[in-house]
Write a protein that holds these residues in place. Structure first.
Motif, PDB file in Angstrom:
ATOM      1  N   LYS A  97       1.065  -1.057  -0.083  1.00 43.03           N
ATOM      2  CA  LYS A  97      -0.392   0.168  -0.101  1.00 43.03           C
ATOM      3  C   LYS A  97       1.249   1.221   0.137  1.00 43.03           C
ATOM      4  O   LYS A  97       1.082   2.247  -0.805  1.00 43.03           O
ATOM      5  CB  LYS A  97      -1.331   0.355   1.391  1.00 43.03           C
ATOM      6  CG  LYS A  97      -1.838   1.219   1.770  1.00 43.03           C
ATOM      7  CD  LYS A  97      -2.956   1.249   2.170  1.00 43.03           C
ATOM      8  CE  LYS A  97      -4.548   2.162   2.239  1.00 43.03           C
ATOM      9  NZ  LYS A  97      -5.089   2.019   0.359  1.00 43.03           N
ATOM     10  N   VAL A 147       1.307   6.131  -2.096  1.00 42.81           N
ATOM     11  CA  VAL A 147      -0.152   5.708  -1.239  1.00 42.81           C
ATOM     12  C   VAL A 147      -0.950   5.194  -2.526  1.00 42.81           C
ATOM     13  O   VAL A 147      -1.521   5.610  -3.480  1.00 42.81           O
ATOM     14  CB  VAL A 147       0.036   6.794  -0.647  1.00 42.81           C
ATOM     15  CG1 VAL A 147      -1.513   5.911   0.374  1.00 42.81           C
ATOM     16  CG2 VAL A 147       0.081   7.552   0.534  1.00 42.81           C
ATOM     17  N   ALA A 202      -5.917   4.225  -1.791  1.00 43.69           N
ATOM     18  CA  ALA A 202      -5.652   5.704  -1.075  1.00 43.69           C
ATOM     19  C   ALA A 202      -7.214   5.593  -0.681  1.00 43.69           C
ATOM     20  O   ALA A 202      -8.476   5.606  -1.890  1.00 43.69           O
ATOM     21  CB  ALA A 202      -5.578   6.530  -0.985  1.00 43.69           C
ATOM     22  N   ASP A 254      -6.198   6.767   5.176  1.00 47.81           N
ATOM     23  CA  ASP A 254      -5.163   6.999   5.513  1.00 47.81           C
ATOM     24  C   ASP A 254      -4.384   7.995   4.903  1.00 47.81           C
ATOM     25  O   ASP A 254      -3.767   9.032   4.841  1.00 47.81           O
ATOM     26  CB  ASP A 254      -4.797   6.750   3.115  1.00 47.81           C
ATOM     27  CG  ASP A 254      -4.466   5.264   3.404  1.00 47.81           C
ATOM     28  OD1 ASP A 254      -5.160   4.763   2.234  1.00 47.81           O
ATOM     29  OD2 ASP A 254      -4.505   4.064   4.034  1.00 47.81           O
TER      30      ASP A 254
END
Lengths: 115, 112
Positions: free
Chosen positions: A66, A81, A84, A88
């Motif tokens: 991730k 990222v 997302a 997050d």
């Protein structure tokens, strides 16, 4: 003094998309860079350590698929990222040791908001 | 397991007086202890450090004391100024290029 430039300073993205955060050491070579995240009113939690030319080392509980980290040069490390989600959303900060100095230099941080 | 602890979430001090921020740690292998100052939505700024082989380090208005037997360190700011109001993080690391572990922070308010 040693400077770490971090971009963007803030980003809003849609759920399911990916976001890339860049950190550059401006006047020194950063063979190692650290990535932290901070939730509101909480401490800085280390996510991973990136080393130039090798795979990043992730802290326990951090999903490496991730949070993709790339450290392709001595002055640039990136955190992506992927896919997302709102959870997050956080403040992401990078840091690098400027040589043998005891205190590491931090970037200015990136406020990520996932909507 | 929290390796670096700051048991006071907040501290209020009158301008001109001394601010004392405390920190405890559990890992006796740390080589350096660090204090950082942080404003909201900004990266931390390095203030002062102390090597594990020292018991005191001073830099202007900032002094850090280390008591290894008690695994305790403190940051003294004197005299305190309104511009010192921020969150102060105690941190520690091992050898050069080792990761830095942060405490939970203490929010300092210096009242004019």
């Amino acid at each position: 003094g040693a400077v770490v430039s971090q971009h963007p300073s803030r980003v809003i993205c849609k759920s399911g998309t990916s976001v890339k955060i860049e950190c550059r050491s401006l006047d020194f070579q950063a063979t190692t860079m650290f990535w932290y995240r901070q939730f509101p009113k909480q401490s800085l939690m280390l996510m991973a350590t990136s080393n130039e030319g090798s795979k990043a080392t992730y802290e326990q509980g951090v999903e490496k698929d991730k949070f993709l980290i790339n450290h392709a040069s001595l002055t640039l490390s990136t955190l992506t990222v992927t896919s997302a989600h709102p959870e997050d959303s956080s403040f992401y900060i990078c840091s690098a040791p400027p040589g043998q100095a005891p205190g590491y230099t931090f970037g200015s941080g990136t406020r990520l908001t996932v909507v | 397991d929290q390796q670096v602890k700051q048991n006071s979430p907040s501290l209020s001090v009158q301008e001109g007086r001394i601010s004392i921020l405390n920190c405890d740690y559990t890992n006796s292998m740390f080589d350096y202890f660090l204090w950082y100052k942080k404003y909201p939505a900004e990266g931390p700024t390095f203030l002062i450090s102390i090597s594990s082989i020292k018991d005191k380090n001073e830099d202007g208005r900032f002094t850090v004391f280390l008591n290894k037997s008690a695994k305790h360190l403190s940051l003294h700011i004197v005299p305190s100024q309104p511009g010192d109001s921020a969150v102060y993080f105690c941190a520690a690391r091992g050898t050069s290029y080792d990761k830095v572990i942060f405490g939970p922070g203490t929010s300092l308010s210096v009242i004019p």
